[in-house]
Every structure is written in C-alpha cells, then in structure tokens.
Design a protein around this motif. Sequence first.
Motif, PDB file in Angstrom:
ATOM      1  N   TRP A 154       7.795   6.255   0.664  1.00  0.00           N
ATOM      2  CA  TRP A 154       6.962   7.235   1.302  1.00  0.00           C
ATOM      3  C   TRP A 154       5.915   8.191   1.528  1.00  0.00           C
ATOM      4  O   TRP A 154       4.350   8.250   1.179  1.00  0.00           O
ATOM      5  N   LEU A 155       6.486   9.268   0.182  1.00  0.00           N
ATOM      6  CA  LEU A 155       5.393  10.448  -0.426  1.00  0.00           C
ATOM      7  C   LEU A 155       5.001  10.025  -0.715  1.00  0.00           C
ATOM      8  O   LEU A 155       3.260  10.417  -0.670  1.00  0.00           O
ATOM      9  N   ARG A 156       5.257   8.998  -2.065  1.00  0.00           N
ATOM     10  CA  ARG A 156       4.547   8.280  -2.964  1.00  0.00           C
ATOM     11  C   ARG A 156       3.087   8.105  -2.273  1.00  0.00           C
ATOM     12  O   ARG A 156       1.741   7.996  -2.433  1.00  0.00           O
ATOM     13  N   LEU A 157       3.415   6.935  -0.776  1.00  0.00           N
ATOM     14  CA  LEU A 157       2.383   6.195  -0.186  1.00  0.00           C
ATOM     15  C   LEU A 157       1.510   6.947   0.261  1.00  0.00           C
ATOM     16  O   LEU A 157       0.076   6.354   0.486  1.00  0.00           O
ATOM     17  N   VAL A 158       2.193   7.648   1.110  1.00  0.00           N
ATOM     18  CA  VAL A 158       1.127   8.628   1.486  1.00  0.00           C
ATOM     19  C   VAL A 158      -0.455   9.917   0.729  1.00  0.00           C
ATOM     20  O   VAL A 158      -0.964   9.949   1.098  1.00  0.00           O
ATOM     21  N   ALA A 159       0.954  10.194  -0.330  1.00  0.00           N
ATOM     22  CA  ALA A 159      -0.413  10.522  -1.260  1.00  0.00           C
ATOM     23  C   ALA A 159      -1.129   9.710  -1.649  1.00  0.00           C
ATOM     24  O   ALA A 159      -2.485  10.327  -2.018  1.00  0.00           O
ATOM     25  N   ALA A 160      -0.938   9.058  -1.775  1.00  0.00           N
ATOM     26  CA  ALA A 160      -1.883   7.788  -2.789  1.00  0.00           C
ATOM     27  C   ALA A 160      -3.151   6.815  -1.585  1.00  0.00           C
ATOM     28  O   ALA A 160      -4.447   7.213  -1.852  1.00  0.00           O
ATOM     29  N   ALA A 161      -2.721   6.923  -0.214  1.00  0.00           N
ATOM     30  CA  ALA A 161      -3.478   7.257   0.631  1.00  0.00           C
ATOM     31  C   ALA A 161      -5.141   8.061   1.414  1.00  0.00           C
ATOM     32  O   ALA A 161      -5.753   8.052   1.180  1.00  0.00           O
ATOM     33  N   ASP A 162      -3.919   8.934   0.832  1.00  0.00           N
ATOM     34  CA  ASP A 162      -4.478  10.493   1.051  1.00  0.00           C
ATOM     35  C   ASP A 162      -5.949  10.444  -0.568  1.00  0.00           C
ATOM     36  O   ASP A 162      -7.249  10.857   0.372  1.00  0.00           O
ATOM     37  N   GLU A 163      -5.742   9.787  -1.452  1.00  0.00           N
ATOM     38  CA  GLU A 163      -6.425  10.131  -2.342  1.00  0.00           C
ATOM     39  C   GLU A 163      -7.366   9.071  -2.020  1.00  0.00           C
ATOM     40  O   GLU A 163      -9.120   9.056  -2.656  1.00  0.00           O
ATOM     41  N   GLN A 164      -7.485   8.269  -1.125  1.00  0.00           N
ATOM     42  CA  GLN A 164      -8.600   6.782  -0.809  1.00  0.00           C
ATOM     43  C   GLN A 164      -9.291   7.197   0.228  1.00  0.00           C
ATOM     44  O   GLN A 164     -10.567   6.457   0.192  1.00  0.00           O
ATOM     45  N   LEU A 165      -9.168   8.327   0.879  1.00  0.00           N
ATOM     46  CA  LEU A 165      -9.450   8.701   2.075  1.00  0.00           C
ATOM     47  C   LEU A 165     -11.163   8.958   1.222  1.00  0.00           C
ATOM     48  O   LEU A 165     -11.450  10.599   0.885  1.00  0.00           O
ATOM     49  N   LEU A 166     -12.300   8.224   1.862  1.00  0.00           N
ATOM     50  CA  LEU A 166     -13.768   8.929   1.111  1.00  0.00           C
ATOM     51  C   LEU A 166     -14.317   9.911   2.530  1.00  0.00           C
ATOM     52  O   LEU A 166     -15.467  10.021   2.466  1.00  0.00           O
ATOM     53  N   LEU A 167     -13.739  10.850   2.998  1.00  0.00           N
ATOM     54  CA  LEU A 167     -13.860  11.886   3.344  1.00  0.00           C
ATOM     55  C   LEU A 167     -14.900  13.187   3.118  1.00  0.00           C
ATOM     56  O   LEU A 167     -13.647  13.708   2.211  1.00  0.00           O
ATOM     57  N   LEU A 168     -15.705  13.717   3.710  1.00  0.00           N
ATOM     58  CA  LEU A 168     -16.395  14.511   3.036  1.00  0.00           C
ATOM     59  C   LEU A 168     -15.728  16.101   2.878  1.00  0.00           C
ATOM     60  O   LEU A 168     -15.743  17.094   2.471  1.00  0.00           O
ATOM     61  N   ASP A 169     -15.104  16.190   4.675  1.00  0.00           N
ATOM     62  CA  ASP A 169     -13.651  17.886   4.438  1.00  0.00           C
ATOM     63  C   ASP A 169     -12.753  17.659   4.529  1.00  0.00           C
ATOM     64  O   ASP A 169     -12.340  18.630   4.606  1.00  0.00           O
ATOM     65  N   GLN A 170     -12.810  16.018   3.794  1.00  0.00           N
ATOM     66  CA  GLN A 170     -11.150  16.177   3.544  1.00  0.00           C
ATOM     67  C   GLN A 170     -10.502  16.041   2.015  1.00  0.00           C
ATOM     68  O   GLN A 170     -11.003  16.485   1.354  1.00  0.00           O
ATOM     69  N   ALA A 171      -9.948  17.547   2.104  1.00  0.00           N
ATOM     70  CA  ALA A 171      -9.221  18.449   0.762  1.00  0.00           C
ATOM     71  C   ALA A 171      -8.111  17.298   0.299  1.00  0.00           C
ATOM     72  O   ALA A 171      -7.268  16.279   0.920  1.00  0.00           O
ATOM     73  N   PRO A 172      -8.115  17.376  -1.033  1.00  0.00           N
ATOM     74  CA  PRO A 172      -6.999  16.614  -1.296  1.00  0.00           C
ATOM     75  C   PRO A 172      -5.604  17.093  -0.605  1.00  0.00           C
ATOM     76  O   PRO A 172      -5.619  18.105  -0.389  1.00  0.00           O
ATOM     77  N   GLN A 173      -4.627  16.497  -0.311  1.00  0.00           N
ATOM     78  CA  GLN A 173      -3.530  16.201   0.326  1.00  0.00           C
ATOM     79  C   GLN A 173      -3.251  17.125   1.345  1.00  0.00           C
ATOM     80  O   GLN A 173      -2.080  17.488   1.812  1.00  0.00           O
ATOM     81  N   ASP A 174      -4.530  17.162   1.730  1.00  0.00           N
ATOM     82  CA  ASP A 174      -4.611  17.790   3.515  1.00  0.00           C
ATOM     83  C   ASP A 174      -3.451  16.462   4.611  1.00  0.00           C
ATOM     84  O   ASP A 174      -2.809  16.776   5.221  1.00  0.00           O
ATOM     85  N   LEU A 175      -3.973  14.983   4.372  1.00  0.00           N
ATOM     86  CA  LEU A 175      -3.184  13.736   5.131  1.00  0.00           C
ATOM     87  C   LEU A 175      -1.267  13.802   4.623  1.00  0.00           C
ATOM     88  O   LEU A 175      -0.636  14.148   5.517  1.00  0.00           O
TER      89      LEU A 175
END
Length: 105
Positions: A36-57
């Motif tokens: 689950w943690l890998r899935l959320v981390a992978a989804a986090d990397e796919q976000l293309l939001l300007l103010d979304q820092a890596p690992q925010d999700l």
Amino acid sequence: MSVPSDTVQPASAVGESGRGLPAHVAAQPLGYGPEWLRLVAAADEQLLLLDQAPQDLSQFSRQLHESTGGLVGVLGPALRRAAADATGTTEKLTWQALEHVLTST
C-alpha cells in the motif's frame, strides 16, 4: 465470416463505454503495509500539481487506506478527482480536499 461463440464477450462483460472493458472487476483490498505504501508513493510521483512536494501524499497513507478500505479502484479515481479540483487553485492535495472527495462519492 462468423466469429466463434467462445470468443464473443457476453453483453454483461462489456462496460457502458462499449470498449469491451469489464463493467465491474472484483478486487481484493490491499492490507496496510509495504504494498500500500508503495502504491501511494507511486501515485504521489504521478501528481502534476505545482505546489505538491515529493512525498506529500504519503503523509496521508494511513487515512487513505482507512477511507478507501484498501481498494485501489477507489483510491485512483479519488486522487484524480482531488488533483483536478486542486488544479488552478491550491495546486496541492490536502487531507481536507481528499476527505471531501472520498466522502462525496
């Protein structure tokens, strides 16, 4: 030329889009753990939001698991909708935004 009957999908297996996609796919929920943690981390990397820092999700991984019941088929659409809502406004996913999407569906 006729198509053999064993290669034709029954109407119940064709989604509303008519593209031959299953209308419903049963899935087992993922437990809260490394997968689950890998899935959320992978989804986090796919976000293309300007103010979304890596690992925010990833900070919301436990709440996301509880809210989705560990179902990937619930998580993906919720993240896409929350990201679309954030585009042009906050450009970041907050727990409030995610919770709103998860409880309004």
